[in-house]
Design an enzyme around this catalytic site. Structure first.
Site, PDB file in Angstrom:
ATOM      1  N   LYS A 240       5.745  -1.641 -20.813  1.00  0.00           N
ATOM      2  CA  LYS A 240       5.882  -0.568 -19.813  1.00  0.00           C
ATOM      3  C   LYS A 240       7.321  -0.067 -19.745  1.00  0.00           C
ATOM      4  O   LYS A 240       7.568   1.135 -19.552  1.00  0.00           O
ATOM      5  CB  LYS A 240       5.435  -1.086 -18.443  1.00  0.00           C
ATOM      6  CG  LYS A 240       5.609  -0.093 -17.285  1.00  0.00           C
ATOM      7  CD  LYS A 240       4.853   1.200 -17.512  1.00  0.00           C
ATOM      8  CE  LYS A 240       4.664   2.034 -16.252  1.00  0.00           C
ATOM      9  NZ  LYS A 240       5.837   2.309 -15.457  1.00  0.00           N
TER      10      LYS A 240
ATOM     11  N   LEU B 125       0.832  -1.205   0.000  1.00  0.00           N
ATOM     12  CA  LEU B 125       0.000   0.000   0.000  1.00  0.00           C
ATOM     13  C   LEU B 125       0.868   1.256   0.000  1.00  0.00           C
ATOM     14  O   LEU B 125       0.708   2.145   0.839  1.00  0.00           O
ATOM     15  CB  LEU B 125      -0.945  -0.010   1.210  1.00  0.00           C
ATOM     16  CG  LEU B 125      -1.923  -1.183   1.275  1.00  0.00           C
ATOM     17  CD1 LEU B 125      -2.696  -1.170   2.587  1.00  0.00           C
ATOM     18  CD2 LEU B 125      -2.875  -1.178   0.088  1.00  0.00           C
TER      19      LEU B 125
ATOM     20  N   GLU C 208       9.462   8.056 -21.953  1.00  0.00           N
ATOM     21  CA  GLU C 208       9.242   9.100 -20.949  1.00  0.00           C
ATOM     22  C   GLU C 208      10.557   9.809 -20.614  1.00  0.00           C
ATOM     23  O   GLU C 208      10.600  11.038 -20.505  1.00  0.00           O
ATOM     24  CB  GLU C 208       8.646   8.452 -19.704  1.00  0.00           C
ATOM     25  CG  GLU C 208       8.391   9.360 -18.529  1.00  0.00           C
ATOM     26  CD  GLU C 208       7.958   8.546 -17.331  1.00  0.00           C
ATOM     27  OE1 GLU C 208       8.703   8.503 -16.338  1.00  0.00           O
ATOM     28  OE2 GLU C 208       6.868   7.917 -17.407  1.00  0.00           O
TER      29      GLU C 208
ATOM     30  N   GLY D 183       0.940   6.995 -11.784  1.00  0.00           N
ATOM     31  CA  GLY D 183       1.504   7.738 -10.665  1.00  0.00           C
ATOM     32  C   GLY D 183       0.474   8.110  -9.624  1.00  0.00           C
ATOM     33  O   GLY D 183      -0.544   7.433  -9.438  1.00  0.00           O
TER      34      GLY D 183
ATOM     35  N   SER E 197       0.925   2.503 -15.309  1.00  0.00           N
ATOM     36  CA  SER E 197       1.350   3.898 -15.361  1.00  0.00           C
ATOM     37  C   SER E 197       0.200   4.783 -14.922  1.00  0.00           C
ATOM     38  O   SER E 197      -0.945   4.553 -15.294  1.00  0.00           O
ATOM     39  CB  SER E 197       1.786   4.281 -16.780  1.00  0.00           C
ATOM     40  OG  SER E 197       2.221   5.634 -16.829  1.00  0.00           O
TER      41      SER E 197
ATOM     42  N   HIS F  65       7.777   2.213 -22.614  1.00  0.00           N
ATOM     43  CA  HIS F  65       7.014   3.418 -22.246  1.00  0.00           C
ATOM     44  C   HIS F  65       7.862   4.338 -21.381  1.00  0.00           C
ATOM     45  O   HIS F  65       7.946   5.550 -21.612  1.00  0.00           O
ATOM     46  CB  HIS F  65       5.742   2.980 -21.513  1.00  0.00           C
ATOM     47  CG  HIS F  65       5.044   4.037 -20.715  1.00  0.00           C
ATOM     48  ND1 HIS F  65       5.497   4.480 -19.489  1.00  0.00           N
ATOM     49  CD2 HIS F  65       3.904   4.743 -20.953  1.00  0.00           C
ATOM     50  CE1 HIS F  65       4.687   5.391 -19.009  1.00  0.00           C
ATOM     51  NE2 HIS F  65       3.710   5.575 -19.878  1.00  0.00           N
ATOM     52  N   ASN F  66       8.521   3.777 -20.360  1.00  0.00           N
ATOM     53  CA  ASN F  66       9.325   4.598 -19.463  1.00  0.00           C
ATOM     54  C   ASN F  66      10.580   5.119 -20.136  1.00  0.00           C
ATOM     55  O   ASN F  66      11.044   6.217 -19.842  1.00  0.00           O
ATOM     56  CB  ASN F  66       9.681   3.804 -18.206  1.00  0.00           C
ATOM     57  CG  ASN F  66       8.512   3.708 -17.246  1.00  0.00           C
ATOM     58  OD1 ASN F  66       7.360   3.833 -17.641  1.00  0.00           O
ATOM     59  ND2 ASN F  66       8.801   3.489 -15.984  1.00  0.00           N
TER      60      ASN F  66
END
Length: 301
Positions: A170, A8, A177, A122, A120, A173-174
């Protein structure tokens, strides 16, 4: 649908909150205070993996949101003997895709299914949804699809292929980015150094470029927000960390013989940021804080 959420942190807590809109969510976290916090919002808490598993009906879905690396392997090794055949582990962190392949093979011998989920969104995902990239068996993807529909915005999730495909997509993707953020950083560095830099309001430039410009993006919205809070970014150092995906992307470019100079240079620029304190690096650091809640190094630290 039931789901067990393990971890969490910045992402996991808000993902659990979003899942609570439509599903029964059983949670576990190493720090129990966070479990108690989300229990107040409707989640079912547990103090151990054993308790978590008892509270889920087979076939169980356990979604991991831990930092990539040894902790994920340790958690999976602890969970595996407690699970039944047909149960599904979803690894939602930023794991290396080759680790996914290794884990899936190991779990398959026990009849446990494994899905890799590149996520993705955030700290903004709770509000706008989490773009999610899935790898693994397509039947498992279809089984957990109700969870994905809750987590993602419209058209915001995709089955990418066999095990590892989700985290591979992913990862790329990063890497992209990294390159986009570096381009924005260098652009604002040039604006600041120009004869017009003293009079330009960078938040207004970022806002302007988002009004129909070909370089408009959510990153520019976040940059506008960062400049409004601190026009000179004077409160932070231009120290930019990297969490692994950029390195893996460059490694894959080398292994596949694919030219990826922008992504490679943006990674090397992050290494350089740990020695210098350029305005472009402050832009990168500010962006990471805005979209992901990543820690920044303050000026006096």
């Amino acid at each position: 649908m039931q789901v067990g959420m393990i971890g969490l942190g910045r992402m996991g807590m808000n993902m659990a909150r979003r899942l609570l809109r439509d599903h029964e969510v059983v949670v576990y976290n190493r720090t129990y205070e966070k479990v108690e916090q989300i229990e107040q919002e409707g989640a079912i808490g547990s103090r151990s993996f054993e308790e978590l598993i008892r509270k889920l009906n087979p076939p169980r879905v356990l979604w991991l949101m831990y930092p990539a690396g040894e902790l994920v392997d340790e958690t999976i090794s602890t969970l595996a003997p407690l699970l039944d055949e047909g149960d599904i582990i979803v690894e939602g962190g930023n794991s290396y895709f080759k680790d996914d392949i290794r884990r899936a093979r190991m779990l398959k011998t026990k009849g446990i299914h494994y899905i890799d989920a590149g996520v993705s969104g955030g700290i903004w995902g709770l509000k706008v949804g989490y773009c999610t990239m899935i790898g693994g068996d397509e039947a498992d993807f279809k089984y957990i699809e109700p969870l994905l529909k809750t987590l993602a915005p419209i058209d915001g999730y995709l089955y990418c292929g066999a095990t590892g495909a989700g985290h591979f997509v992913k990862m790329i993707h990063n890497g992209i980015e990294y390159g986009m953020m570096e381009a924005y950083g260098e652009g604002f560095e040039l604006l600041k150094a120009s004869p017009y830099g003293q009079n330009l309001k960078f938040d207004k430039v970022a806002h302007l470029w988002n009004q129909g410009s070909v370089v408009r993006s959510w990153l520019l919205e976040l940059l506008e927000s960062a400049f409004k809070k601190d026009p000179e970014l004077s409160e932070i150092k231009g120290y930019v960390d990297d969490s692994g995906e950029g390195r893996w992307t460059v490694q894959q470019a080398v292994e596949l013989g694919v030219s990826a100079p922008v992504i490679a240079l943006s990674l090397f620029k992050r290494f350089q940021s740990r020695q210098d304190d350029l305005f472009s690096d402050k832009v990168l650091s500010a962006l990471r804080k805005e979209f992901g809640g990543h820690a920044v190094v303050k000026k006096d630290e």
